[in-house]
Design an enzyme around this catalytic site. Structure first.
Site, PDB file in Angstrom:
ATOM      1  CD  GLU A 107      11.021  55.479  21.351  1.00 48.92           C
ATOM      2  OE1 GLU A 107       9.932  55.347  21.959  1.00 48.92           O
ATOM      3  OE2 GLU A 107      11.092  55.817  20.175  1.00 48.92           O
TER       4      GLU A 107
ATOM      5  CB  CYS B  18      12.795  61.676  29.260  1.00 51.30           C
ATOM      6  SG  CYS B  18      11.076  61.353  28.868  1.00 51.30           S
TER       7      CYS B  18
ATOM      8  CB  CYS C  32       0.382  55.012  26.414  1.00 50.17           C
ATOM      9  SG  CYS C  32      -0.547  55.875  27.697  1.00 50.17           S
TER      10      CYS C  32
ATOM     11  CB  CYS D 260      -3.371  61.913  24.540  1.00 46.85           C
ATOM     12  SG  CYS D 260      -3.457  61.606  26.307  1.00 46.85           S
TER      13      CYS D 260
ATOM     14  CB  CYS E  85       0.436  61.298  22.633  1.00 42.28           C
ATOM     15  SG  CYS E  85       1.776  60.286  23.291  1.00 42.28           S
TER      16      CYS E  85
ATOM     17  N   GLY F  38       4.179  55.739  28.019  1.00 44.67           N
ATOM     18  CA  GLY F  38       3.309  55.150  29.024  1.00 44.67           C
ATOM     19  C   GLY F  38       2.732  56.132  30.013  1.00 44.67           C
ATOM     20  CD  GLU F  39      -0.799  58.168  33.416  1.00 47.30           C
ATOM     21  OE1 GLU F  39      -0.811  59.136  32.651  1.00 47.30           O
ATOM     22  OE2 GLU F  39      -0.434  58.267  34.613  1.00 47.30           O
TER      23      GLU F  39
ATOM     24  CB  SER G 281       4.447  63.734  33.348  1.00 43.97           C
ATOM     25  OG  SER G 281       3.432  64.281  32.530  1.00 43.97           O
TER      26      SER G 281
ATOM     27  CB  SER H  40      -1.090  65.738  30.704  1.00 41.74           C
ATOM     28  OG  SER H  40       0.247  65.326  30.774  1.00 41.74           O
ATOM     29  CG  LEU H  41      -5.826  70.893  33.170  1.00 36.78           C
ATOM     30  CD1 LEU H  41      -6.739  69.863  33.805  1.00 36.78           C
ATOM     31  CD2 LEU H  41      -5.769  72.157  34.026  1.00 36.78           C
ATOM     32  CG  HIS H  42      -2.664  68.679  27.763  1.00 39.35           C
ATOM     33  ND1 HIS H  42      -1.492  69.305  28.128  1.00 39.35           N
ATOM     34  CD2 HIS H  42      -2.326  67.364  27.581  1.00 39.35           C
ATOM     35  CE1 HIS H  42      -0.509  68.412  28.142  1.00 39.35           C
ATOM     36  NE2 HIS H  42      -0.982  67.240  27.830  1.00 39.35           N
TER      37      HIS H  42
ATOM     38  CG  ASN I  48       7.307  68.617  20.482  1.00 34.69           C
ATOM     39  OD1 ASN I  48       7.872  69.650  20.137  1.00 34.69           O
ATOM     40  ND2 ASN I  48       7.296  68.206  21.749  1.00 34.69           N
TER      41      ASN I  48
ATOM     42  CB  CYS J  37       6.810  66.229  25.029  1.00 32.02           C
ATOM     43  SG  CYS J  37       7.805  66.852  26.336  1.00 32.02           S
TER      44      CYS J  37
HETATM   45  N1  SAH Z   1       1.857  59.810  30.002  1.00 27.21           N
HETATM   46  C1  SAH Z   1       2.277  60.923  30.741  1.00 27.21           C
HETATM   47  C2  SAH Z   1       3.706  61.322  30.507  1.00 27.21           C
HETATM   48  C3  SAH Z   1       4.260  61.240  29.103  1.00 27.21           C
HETATM   49  S1  SAH Z   1       4.163  62.515  27.985  1.00 27.21           S
HETATM   50  C4  SAH Z   1       1.379  62.108  30.471  1.00 27.21           C
HETATM   51  O1  SAH Z   1       0.617  62.054  29.529  1.00 27.21           O
HETATM   52  O2  SAH Z   1       1.429  63.051  31.241  1.00 27.21           O
HETATM   53  C5  SAH Z   1       4.837  64.008  28.661  1.00 27.21           C
HETATM   54  C6  SAH Z   1       4.046  65.229  28.210  1.00 27.21           C
HETATM   55  O3  SAH Z   1       4.087  65.411  26.785  1.00 27.21           O
HETATM   56  C7  SAH Z   1       2.569  65.156  28.575  1.00 27.21           C
HETATM   57  O4  SAH Z   1       2.123  66.361  29.102  1.00 27.21           O
HETATM   58  C8  SAH Z   1       1.928  64.889  27.230  1.00 27.21           C
HETATM   59  O5  SAH Z   1       0.577  65.262  27.194  1.00 27.21           O
HETATM   60  C9  SAH Z   1       2.791  65.703  26.317  1.00 27.21           C
HETATM   61  N2  SAH Z   1       2.669  65.361  24.904  1.00 27.21           N
HETATM   62  C10 SAH Z   1       2.202  64.230  24.347  1.00 27.21           C
HETATM   63  N3  SAH Z   1       2.243  64.303  23.004  1.00 27.21           N
HETATM   64  C11 SAH Z   1       2.769  65.514  22.702  1.00 27.21           C
HETATM   65  C12 SAH Z   1       3.096  66.185  21.483  1.00 27.21           C
HETATM   66  N4  SAH Z   1       2.891  65.616  20.302  1.00 27.21           N
HETATM   67  N5  SAH Z   1       3.618  67.426  21.563  1.00 27.21           N
HETATM   68  C13 SAH Z   1       3.860  68.003  22.757  1.00 27.21           C
HETATM   69  N6  SAH Z   1       3.596  67.423  23.930  1.00 27.21           N
HETATM   70  C14 SAH Z   1       3.039  66.184  23.906  1.00 27.21           C
HETATM   71 FE1  SF4 Z   2      -0.206  58.090  27.117  1.00 27.75          FE
HETATM   72 FE2  SF4 Z   2       0.854  60.382  28.021  1.00 27.75          FE
HETATM   73 FE3  SF4 Z   2       0.821  59.828  25.401  1.00 27.75          FE
HETATM   74 FE4  SF4 Z   2      -1.454  60.403  26.647  1.00 27.75          FE
HETATM   75  S1  SF4 Z   2       0.304  61.772  26.357  1.00 27.75           S
HETATM   76  S2  SF4 Z   2      -1.151  58.717  25.195  1.00 27.75           S
HETATM   77  S3  SF4 Z   2      -1.098  59.448  28.636  1.00 27.75           S
HETATM   78  S4  SF4 Z   2       1.946  58.710  26.953  1.00 27.75           S
END
Ligand code: SAH
Ligand code: SF4
Length: 349
Positions: A93, A108, A115, A119, A122, A162-163, A192, A215-217, A291, A335
């Site tokens: 996508e 985007c 991936c 996480c 995600c 993807g990463e 990212s 993506s520290l989180h 989200n 996201c």
């Molecule tokens: N793989 C990369 C970039 C893709 S996601 C990464 O992880 O950084 C872009 C951002 O959306 C990242 O910060 C990711 O952690 C965040 N993200 C993933 N799932 C999400 C969700 N369900 N709600 C909000 N943000 C999310």
């Molecule tokens: Fe992969 Fe980024 Fe999703 Fe984590 S948030 S699973 S690194 S796409």
């Protein structure tokens, strides 16, 4: 489906070599380059300033792009999600977003199918890893979206499936082509990452003007390990140290992304610890309210009040803090929601 190689993704130099291999003068490469990357043209026959014989030669050996569109959805806020089919049947996508307040279009892009980082919050992670995208497949997402929408795209974010840093070489080559050929300024490109430390060090050496978002989180290992298994390999403090090295090498401010999961990482104690952790880092902080990806995963988005409180606590520290503007939630384009819905439907669970 086509077995012919795609021209999209080739640099200007590579197009010159290709044109010469067809016994054509070099300037033809300039024209071809302009058709592909400036006019976003996908049909050789429309390249009217190229001789018919050349168009013929090109179309016998090459295609201009290899993606086909499987589905296109338009959100109530104008966001467009493109589901592309790749030549091997896999799908990815891309999302076109319009930011009214700045009058800017951003796209985007995905860098992998699925991936491996997995996480917990995600949707892409739930797909598992299928494969890396090629340079052509990465660049073509942008060219296709521009061709289809006619939008004057100013910004690129590598925040799709993807990463990106686990597909490093293709990502870097695609970034160069997007910058040099598709004319997106380096400062308008954001990568990212979930925090792949060796790749961050490698990227630092390239000294590019792009923005690195991480993506520290979470402010500590205990919290981060609850939802990011990658933290076992690359723990919080080591990651932040890598970001200091990155800033030192590039002189660029990094973006810290922080997802807000209700009751998991959104308390005042988390905000205070985050401020302590990042106090001396040259960074902005971007909050991303979760989200939803499905009730079965157990996460919830905090209330708007909680999001604003968290922002205010963080703003007691030295950094600029923003809350990400949500785009396309109603069509699962925001996201973390990218999940190849068609592909999943076609596969047994
Ligand atoms: N793989 C990369 C970039 C893709 S996601 C990464 O992880 O950084 C872009 C951002 O959306 C990242 O910060 C990711 O952690 C965040 N993200 C993933 N799932 C999400 C969700 N369900 N709600 C909000 N943000 C999310
Ligand atoms: Fe992969 Fe980024 Fe999703 Fe984590 S948030 S699973 S690194 S796409």
């Amino acid at each position: 489906m086509s077995a012919k190689p795609s021209l999209i993704g080739l640099s200007h130099e590579e197009l010159k070599t290709l044109v010469q291999s067809l016994d054509e003068p070099k300037f033809r490469a300039d024209q071809l380059h302009s058709w592909i990357y400036v006019k976003n043209e996908r049909d050789f026959d429309k390249m009217t300033n190229l001789a018919k014989s050349l168009r013929q030669k090109l179309s016998e050996k090459y295609v201009i792009g290899a993606l086909s569109i499987a589905e296109k959805q338009v959100s109530a806020d104008g966001t467009i999600k493109y589901l592309f089919r790749l030549t091997d049947g896999q799908m990815v996508e891309s999302v076109l977003m319009y930011f009214e307040e700045r009058d800017v279009y951003a796209v985007c892009l995905s860098t992998q199918v699925g991936c491996a980082v997995n996480c917990d919050f995600c949707a892409t992670g739930k797909l598992g890893f299928k494969r890396n995208l090629t340079v052509a497949e990465i660049v073509e997402q942008l060219i296709y979206v521009r061709h289809d929408s006619g939008a004057n795209v100013r910004n690129i974010v590598f925040m799709g499936q993807g990463e990106p840093l686990l597909n490093y070489d293709n990502l870097m080559q695609a970034t160069r082509v997007i910058n040099h050929s598709a004319e997106i300024g380096m400062r308008h490109i954001t990568i990212s990452t979930s925090g792949i430390i060796p790749a961050i060090d490698r990227l630092a050496e390239e000294k590019l003007q792009l923005t690195l978002a991480v993506s520290l989180h979470a402010p500590d290992d205990e919290t981060r390990l609850k939802f990011m298994p990658i933290n076992k390999k690359y723990p919080v403090k080591e990651l932040v140290n890598a970001l200091h090295r990155y800033v030192d090498k590039t002189g660029r401010r990094v973006t810290i992304e922080y997802i807000l999961l209700a009751g998991v990482n959104d308390t005042k104690a988390h905000a205070d610890r985050l401020n302590d952790l990042l106090r001396t880092l040259h960074c902005n902080i971007n909050l991303i309210p979760y989200n939803p990806i499905g009730e079965q995963y157990g996460y919830e988005r905090p209330s708007r009040d909680q999001v604003l409180s968290f922002r205010d606590w963080l703003m007691q520290g030295p950094h600029k803090v923003t809350v990400r503007i949500e785009r396309g939630t109603d069509i699962a384009a925001a996201c973390g929601q990218l999940q190849n819905k068609n592909l999943l439907a076609a596969q047994p669970a």
